[in-house]
Design an enzyme around this catalytic site. Sequence first.
Site, PDB file in Angstrom:
ATOM      1  N   LYS A  14       0.869  -1.181   0.000  1.00 29.45           N
ATOM      2  CA  LYS A  14       0.000   0.000   0.000  1.00 29.45           C
ATOM      3  C   LYS A  14       0.903   1.227   0.000  1.00 29.45           C
ATOM      4  CE  LYS A  14      -3.943   2.064   2.393  1.00 29.45           C
ATOM      5  NZ  LYS A  14      -3.429   3.452   2.325  1.00 29.45           N
ATOM      6  N   ASP A  16       2.068   5.152  -0.156  1.00 30.67           N
ATOM      7  CA  ASP A  16       1.607   6.418   0.416  1.00 30.67           C
ATOM      8  C   ASP A  16       1.669   7.488  -0.663  1.00 30.67           C
ATOM      9  OD1 ASP A  16       0.736   8.299   2.179  1.00 30.67           O
ATOM     10  OD2 ASP A  16       2.639   8.506   3.253  1.00 30.67           O
ATOM     11  N   GLU A 159       3.499   2.102   4.098  1.00 31.86           N
ATOM     12  CA  GLU A 159       2.132   2.440   4.481  1.00 31.86           C
ATOM     13  C   GLU A 159       1.316   1.240   4.940  1.00 31.86           C
ATOM     14  OE1 GLU A 159      -1.120   5.327   4.768  1.00 31.86           O
ATOM     15  OE2 GLU A 159       1.067   5.390   4.791  1.00 31.86           O
TER      16      GLU A 159
END
Length: 308
Positions: A14, A16, A159
């Site tokens: 994931k 950022d 993230e």
Amino acid sequence: MSVPTGPDWQHEIKWDGVRLLADVRGGTVTLRTRSGRDVTSGFREFADLARVAPDGMFDGEAIAWHHGIPTFSRVVDRIHIGAESPGRSLSTGGARAHPAIFMVFDLLSLDGLDITSLPLTQRRAALEEIWQDGPAQSLSATYADGPALWAATADQRLEGVVSKRLDSPYRPGVRSLDWLKFPHRGCDSFVIGGWRTQVGSKSLGAVLVGSPLADGSGALAFRGRVGSGLAGRAGARLAQALAPLAHEQSPFADEIPAVDARGTTWVQPLVVIDVASLGTSAAPRLRQPAYLRLRSDLDPKQVHHGDR
């Protein structure tokens, strides 16, 4: 909820960054945020994506590195630079000062054919078959072991993890248990419904935030007052975004406690921010919330917790 395991899932980092759709037509690349905002002028180097496919649509995330870690504020700076200089290439300064890369993770159409109804496995296979890395574009890697990726991203201060069912179609703007996000920090997006000044000052001191009601009315369910993290430039930039949105009535569906409503200037619920917190109380209200960033890439209608 923990990161899922088993052969039905694939897992990705994931990032950022800012989620973007890249629409390539006739060799020309147009970049839009999830709210539909055209940010092409902010990322001219992503035009090289046309080498991958002269006609196609890609889903991905623009990221910028800071001390070896993807940092959202660096990408937002690129969007603002592009907005200040529409139509001009940033290669003469802005791009060098704020280098970005487009991490692509999905293919939505190719040569005029919409493939969003195909399962993720087939879309990913088609993407990998045509893919070419470039100076400002990369294919986001996939992993079979979600818990191991979760641990690795925590160690590297990334993230988090996004887990996707391999048989899932692409459903834009729809909350689904087929795509699950697992951030390492308690962070969610909320809509601002009002603001207050600091005591004895004209500077922004706190904002009142909420979640859009599911009925589509645009009204907000109150989630609390956020004051931490608004000092300095961050608060000044947010105050500038809120200044033209003053409204006579509260946009919140529920009654706001007097301690929160006192001295508040109500605003139209159009500004989205990310807030870190320790979860919510039974009320429910955010526990120890802190402002993280302005989400100019999101429309309030897209704020629903649980999607990427």
